[in-house]
Design a protein around this motif. Structure first.
Motif, PDB file in Angstrom:
ATOM      1  N   SER A  80      45.994  44.976  35.605  1.00 33.61           N
ATOM      2  CA  SER A  80      44.936  45.946  35.889  1.00 33.61           C
ATOM      3  C   SER A  80      44.378  46.386  34.542  1.00 33.61           C
ATOM      4  CB  SER A  80      45.521  47.134  36.646  1.00 33.61           C
ATOM      5  OG  SER A  80      44.574  48.177  36.696  1.00 33.61           O
TER       6      SER A  80
ATOM      7  N   GLN B 160      42.023  44.764  44.182  1.00 42.73           N
ATOM      8  CA  GLN B 160      42.220  43.344  43.865  1.00 42.73           C
ATOM      9  C   GLN B 160      43.703  42.995  43.837  1.00 42.73           C
ATOM     10  OE1 GLN B 160      39.895  42.174  40.357  1.00 42.73           O
ATOM     11  NE2 GLN B 160      38.483  43.820  40.839  1.00 42.73           N
TER      12      GLN B 160
ATOM     13  N   LEU C  31      45.640  40.155  46.026  1.00 45.20           N
ATOM     14  CA  LEU C  31      46.328  39.019  45.391  1.00 45.20           C
ATOM     15  C   LEU C  31      47.854  39.094  45.528  1.00 45.20           C
ATOM     16  CD1 LEU C  31      44.057  38.705  42.230  1.00 45.20           C
ATOM     17  CD2 LEU C  31      44.128  37.168  44.204  1.00 45.20           C
TER      18      LEU C  31
ATOM     19  N   GLU D 241      40.438  47.822  40.847  1.00 42.77           N
ATOM     20  CA  GLU D 241      41.537  47.047  40.278  1.00 42.77           C
ATOM     21  C   GLU D 241      42.711  46.991  41.261  1.00 42.77           C
ATOM     22  OE1 GLU D 241      39.698  45.642  37.715  1.00 42.77           O
ATOM     23  OE2 GLU D 241      41.574  45.635  36.587  1.00 42.77           O
TER      24      GLU D 241
END
Lengths: 451, 263
Positions: B90, B165, B169, B162
């Motif tokens: 991040s 995401q 993931l 961030e």
């Protein structure tokens, strides 16, 4: 022997044939063109002013055939319909090398007040209109010997006329198809007349099916009458064996709006020249260009935009992404004439060099002969944003994909600003395919020419 | 037990690729699944360099040492492959990418990871469903998801993005580089809440921060102090409180004196 001589000789040996296959204004202009060509005696060479990075002489030097006798060169017209841009939403016409070919749907569907036809036929059938504009918007002073050579040899092309107050409901799409079994120079001429308060969008798609070298010499003249809206998108998706020399001349009157997008998606050697004059007041011009190069491709855009009325506005944006050993050039001049008050003119050229070997040359210029203007010009040339690349890779996007996404993103404002319905979306796809190196329409030829 | 180690860094030295100045002088760190480690330290001590080096930022060269993630040698991998193997960073300053939509960006990232593991790309509807589900974790506005990556996002929105995401993931190891900088209290709570929701017994996080404040929300198991490119002290959560109270000077003095006496 310089490149020009072969064409002068060719013309002089065949003058009667050239004229016999053409008509009226096209033929009437040849004598002056020949005189100029003989007087000057040469095409521009690389390094001369305005041609710093591109030799017109070299472009025309190969022993190209010109289809003087209008021999029917077999052209796969089906290819026209494979043009990457959807044809359902446009009126479609084609120019096979330099001969206008209407489609059935065009003949049936074109609305009253809009004329789209062969320029040679128009010169014969409506001589008054053609004579009034043909060769009058293109100026010898600006177009020089390349213009004169086109005038000398042009036998056909496209004539588009929109009557006063008529707003064309759909864009006109002209697919220019270069196709020949022998090295060929196509000499095209386009005349667009948009009368007062009319509205027309025109999409030119240049494709090439040449298995050997071809050259397209093109001159487009655009007349935008008072309050007329003219939107032209000129897209080249040809092949590495194709050279293109194009000159676009436009004349704008009071309150007219002209939008031009020059898109070089795939090419060999390209030189595009734009000469735009705002003659009237409150004219608006948008001139955008996009160039994508790799391999040995060369793309040269040249613009001269002149404000001679009051309260005119213009905006130019040219963007290049150059990879491999490709090279690009941009030279643009804005002129605000003396006495032209309260004009706003902006010009920007932004470039990305995606490889060490790629080269970009840029020359933005402003000539202001007046107070009371708002003008700016600028150019930037850089590499892909390394921070963005690392950020994308950290998220798992492979380097090649990340590069491709950034290159495509760089062109997004140009793509989104194309003013033809549905075209932006299609272009996004074409540009992505181009950056991915996927098969384009002209893949057959490119394989042979090693792109 | 070796199998129990998620991240193992030994003697890691790294220098600036541009100019060769050494910043990390030999970092040792071991992180086990389920753990949260905090790395604190004064400005310029190498905290961001450590995270960037682990992620494969080309601005830094590794000159010595090793770093493995669940036994895989990270330093041999391209940044994208480190990501696929489960490393997530991040960013302190998330990068704006005009013209690349969040949707395309995340689809490219997720499908690249699936391809790496030999899986088919997600269908459009599966992907959108996943995005919707993950957005809720950090209360990320749908509007942001349709915009270009980080473009015009506020500081707080960038940090939420961030964590969003990260949620998509599902990394094995998340490194949060000063995720608290530029956040107000509410945003901090949302971001920290997101990180906590994503914790499992199998993954781990390294939280890099200047302040104890973030550690009220993300409770660390181990706190390290990085100074002059080395981890100079490690302890429990109480170390962070001690630093908050006393500052870094006492540690600096200790370290600098040791060096002097060593000479």
């Amino acid at each position: 022997m310089n490149a020009l001589d072969q064409y002068i000789d060719l013309y002089e040996a065949n003058a009667a044939t050239v004229s016999a296959h053409s008509a009226g204004a096209l033929n009437a202009a040849r004598a002056d063109a020949l005189e100029l060509l003989k007087r000057v005696g040469r095409l521009p060479h690389k390094g001369e002013e305005g041609y710093e990075k591109t030799s017109v002489d070299d472009m025309f030097a190969p022993d190209y055939g010109v289809n003087i006798g209008r021999v029917d060169i077999p052209v796969d017209l089906a290819a026209v319909f494979h043009c990457g841009v959807p044809t359902a939403s446009t009126w479609l016409g084609a120019v096979a090398n330099d001969k206008f070919v209407p489609t059935e749907s065009l003949l049936r569907n074109i609305p009253e007040g809009v004329t789209v036809m062969s320029l040679a036929a128009a010169a014969a059938e409506m001589p008054d209109v053609v004579e009034k504009y043909y060769g009058r918007i293109a100026s010898e002073e600006r177009g020089g010997t390349p213009l004169a050579l086109n005038t000398l040899l042009a036998q056909d092309g496209v004539f588009i006329h929109v009557c006063r107050g008529v707003k064309a409901a759909k864009p006109m799409q002209i697919v220019n198809l270069l196709s020949s079994p022998v090295p060929l120079m196509a000499v095209r001429r386009v005349l667009v007349v948009a009368e007062e308060d009319s509205d027309i969008s025109i999409l030119f798609c240049d494709h090439s099916r040449c298995e050997i070298k071809c050259l397209a010499s093109q001159v487009i003249e655009i007349y935008a009458g008072k309050g007329a809206h003219v939107n032209v998108c000129d897209m080249e998706e040809s092949s590495s064996g194709t050279s293109r020399f194009s000159q676009l001349f436009a004349e704008q009157h009071d309150g007219s709006e002209l939008k031009i997008n020059g898109l070089t998606l795939l090419n060999g050697i390209t030189r595009n020249e734009y000469y735009i004059v705002q003659k009237g007041s409150r004219a608006v011009t948008t001139l955008d260009g996009m160039a994508i190069g790799n391999g040995e491709q060369h793309i040269d855009n040249f613009s001269e935009l002149s404000h001679s009325g009051d309260h005119g506005r213009s905006n130019q944006l040219f963007k290049y992404v150059l990879d491999g050993s490709s090279s690009g050039a941009f030279a643009g001049t804005i002129t605000v004439e003396s006495g032209a008050r309260f004009n706003e003119a902006y010009q920007s050229n932004r470039n990305i060099l995606a490889s060490r070997e790629a080269r970009m040359h840029t020359k933005p210029q402003l000539l202001i002969f007046n107070d009371d203007v708002k003008c700016s010009h600028g150019a930037t040339t850089g590499q892909l944003d390394q921070n963005a690349l690392f950020y994308m890779r950290q998220r798992g996007i492979p380097l090649a994909e990340a590069r491709m996404m950034l290159m495509q993103a760089f062109m997004m404002d140009i793509i989104d600003n194309v003013g033809i319905d549905g075209l932006s979306e299609r272009l996004r796809h074409l540009v992505e395919r181009r950056f991915r190196g996927e098969e384009m329409m002209c893949a057959d030829c490119n394989a042979k020419h090693g792109v | 037990m070796k199998e129990d180690i998620l991240l193992e860094i030994k003697g890691l030295k790294a220098e600036l690729a541009d100019g060769g100045k050494e910043i990390l002088h030999g970092v040792d760190l071991t992180v086990r699944p389920g753990e949260v480690h905090a790395i604190m330290g004064p400005n310029g001590s190498g905290k961001s360099t450590l995270s960037a080096t682990l992620a494969g930022d080309p601005r830094f060269n590794v000159t010595a040492g090793t770093a493995t993630l669940h036994g895989v040698n990270l330093l041999d991998l391209a940044p994208e492959d480190r990501s696929h193997e489960g490393l997530f960073l991040s960013f302190q300053y998330p990068v704006e990418i005009p013209g690349v939509s969040m949707v395309n960006f995340m689809r490219a990232a997720l499908n690249a990871k699936r391809k790496y593991f030999g899986e088919e790309p997600l269908s459009a509807s599966e992907f959108l469903k996943l995005m919707r589900r993950k957005r809720e974790i950090v209360e990320l506005d749908n509007k942001l998801a349709s915009r270009s990556v980080n473009e015009g996002f506020s500081g707080g929105e960038k940090k939420r993005n961030e964590i969003f995401q990260m949620a998509v993931l599902e990394p094995r190891l998340a490194i949060l580089d000063e995720t608290d900088s530029g956040l107000d209290i509410d945003a901090l709570r949302v971001v920290a809440g997101g990180v906590n929701k994503l914790r499992t017994p199998d993954n781990a996080a390294i939280v890099i921060t200047h302040y104890q404040r973030l550690l009220d929300y993300i409770k660390p198991d181990v706190v390290h102090v990085l100074y002059k490119g080395r981890i100079v002290r490690s302890g429990g959560p109480e170390l962070a409180l001690e630093l908050e109270e006393k500052g870094y000077d006492w540690i600096k003095e200790e370290v600098d004196n040791q060096k002097d006496s060593a000479i």
